[in-house]
Design an enzyme around this catalytic site. Structure first.
Site, mmCIF file in Angstrom:
data_model
loop_
_atom_site.group_PDB
_atom_site.id
_atom_site.type_symbol
_atom_site.label_atom_id
_atom_site.label_comp_id
_atom_site.label_asym_id
_atom_site.label_seq_id
_atom_site.Cartn_x
_atom_site.Cartn_y
_atom_site.Cartn_z
ATOM 1 N N ASP A 1 -4.427 1.583 -6.882
ATOM 2 C CA ASP A 1 -3.483 0.467 -7.062
ATOM 3 C C ASP A 1 -3.901 -0.723 -6.195
ATOM 4 O OD1 ASP A 1 -1.295 -0.726 -8.194
ATOM 5 O OD2 ASP A 1 0.165 0.163 -6.821
ATOM 6 N N HIS B 1 -9.523 -6.178 -11.361
ATOM 7 C CA HIS B 1 -9.894 -4.953 -12.086
ATOM 8 C C HIS B 1 -11.417 -4.780 -12.087
ATOM 9 C CE1 HIS B 1 -5.791 -4.451 -13.151
ATOM 10 N NE2 HIS B 1 -5.733 -5.435 -14.020
ATOM 11 N N GLU C 1 2.649 3.743 -19.156
ATOM 12 C CA GLU C 1 3.538 2.602 -18.916
ATOM 13 C C GLU C 1 2.752 1.288 -18.795
ATOM 14 O OE1 GLU C 1 3.747 5.569 -17.173
ATOM 15 O OE2 GLU C 1 5.467 6.271 -18.337
ATOM 16 N N ASN C 2 1.459 1.380 -18.474
ATOM 17 C CA ASN C 2 0.662 0.153 -18.342
ATOM 18 C C ASN C 2 0.496 -0.580 -19.683
ATOM 19 O OD1 ASN C 2 -1.515 1.500 -15.732
ATOM 20 N ND2 ASN C 2 0.263 0.167 -15.519
ATOM 21 N N GLU D 1 -1.125 17.370 -0.873
ATOM 22 C CA GLU D 1 -0.867 16.554 0.315
ATOM 23 C C GLU D 1 -1.003 15.077 -0.092
ATOM 24 O OE1 GLU D 1 0.011 17.677 3.303
ATOM 25 O OE2 GLU D 1 -0.074 19.749 2.580
#
Ligand code: IPE
Ligand code: IPE
Ligand code: MG
Length: 241
Positions: free
Chosen positions: A14, A31, A61-62, A201
């Site tokens: 992200d 990007h 969702e993108n 983790e």
């Protein structure tokens, strides 16, 4: 492989947009810069002997983003997969993809299939791209296929266990992620590998994805090495005194 190296590292890549905006550039430049990090991190994982690296590259969702951005991302993806085939082969890495791949443009699917085929027998790190991927969609798709098998009489309802669900996920043979890294600071999963991360983790860094390089990955792995994984049980320690 050093003892604390995770078998499977999964990364929520992200911060591409913020990286570009901070430089007064258009989001798409972020990007492009992020693609460089993918190459660097994939090669580092092969070098470290990580068994699987799963990268969240594009979520279900993108598709809600402006058409210009999704179209650019699809073009970038197509170019990237074609250009990186050579890197994957040179590093003896395998390549795979998970998600609702039927939603991707046919040009992207062709490049994916070609790379998957050419690298299928490679022994090193499996680089898996999550594309048009959603964790809930994956579980729903698995549930539908299990329901079909029950309806056809192939499977009895009482035979449906956690193992059955796991066996119907997009890539059933993947080891569960040991370490999930999220760049750019957000403390959320954004629908990534919901089933598989139950005991992973987490490591969140403020570093933006286009700035993320081998040294950042090593810092995350070192942090992982200090974690105590209990899986709900107890860790037995030598008695004191
Ligand atoms: C991650 O960067 C790439 C994708 C989700 C495709 P973003 O584009 O989400 O970057 P930010 O979060 O806006 O900075
Ligand atoms: C998660 O990032 C998806 C990918 C990295 C592909 P987003 O930028 O889409 O996530 P949100 O919207 O901040 O939750
Ligand atoms: Mg984002």
């Amino acid at each position: 492989m050093p003892p604390a190296t995770p078998r499977h590292i999964a990364i929520i890549m992200d911060g591409n947009g913020r990286w570009a905006e901070a430089r007064g550039l258009r989001r798409i430049r972020g990007h492009e810069a992020g693609a460089e990090s993918v190459r660097a991190i994939a090669e580092e994982c092969a070098r470290l002997g990580v068994e699987q690296l799963t990268l969240y590259a594009f979520s279900e969702e993108n598709w809600r983003r402006p058409r210009l951005e999704t179209e650019f991302l699809m073009q970038l993806l197509k170019r990237f997969i074609a250009a990186e085939r050579e890197t994957l082969l040179r590093n003896q890495m395998r390549f795979s993809a998970i998600g609702r791949l039927d939603r991707l443009p046919s040009g992207v699917r062709k490049e994916l299939q070609k790379t998957i085929r050419l690298t299928a027998n490679n022994p090193k790190t499996n680089l898996c791209l999550a594309l048009s991927y959603g964790g809930r969609a994956e579980i729903a798709d698995a549930a539908r296929r299990i329901a079909e098998r029950v309806a056809s009489g192939e499977l009895k309802p009482e035979q449906v266990t956690e193992a059955t669900v796991a066996a119907h996920l997009y890539q059933p043979e993947m080891p569960e992620p040991d370490l999930v890294i999220r760049t750019a600071g957000e403390m959320r999963l954004s629908n990534f590998l919901l089933w598989q991360v139950s005991y992973a983790e987490f490591y969140v860094t403020d570093t933006l994805w286009p700035d993320f390089r081998a040294e950042h990955l090593k810092a995350a792995i070192e942090d992982f090495g200090r974690r105590e994984r209990r899986f709900g049980g107890l860790v037995t320690r030598p008695a004191v005194g």
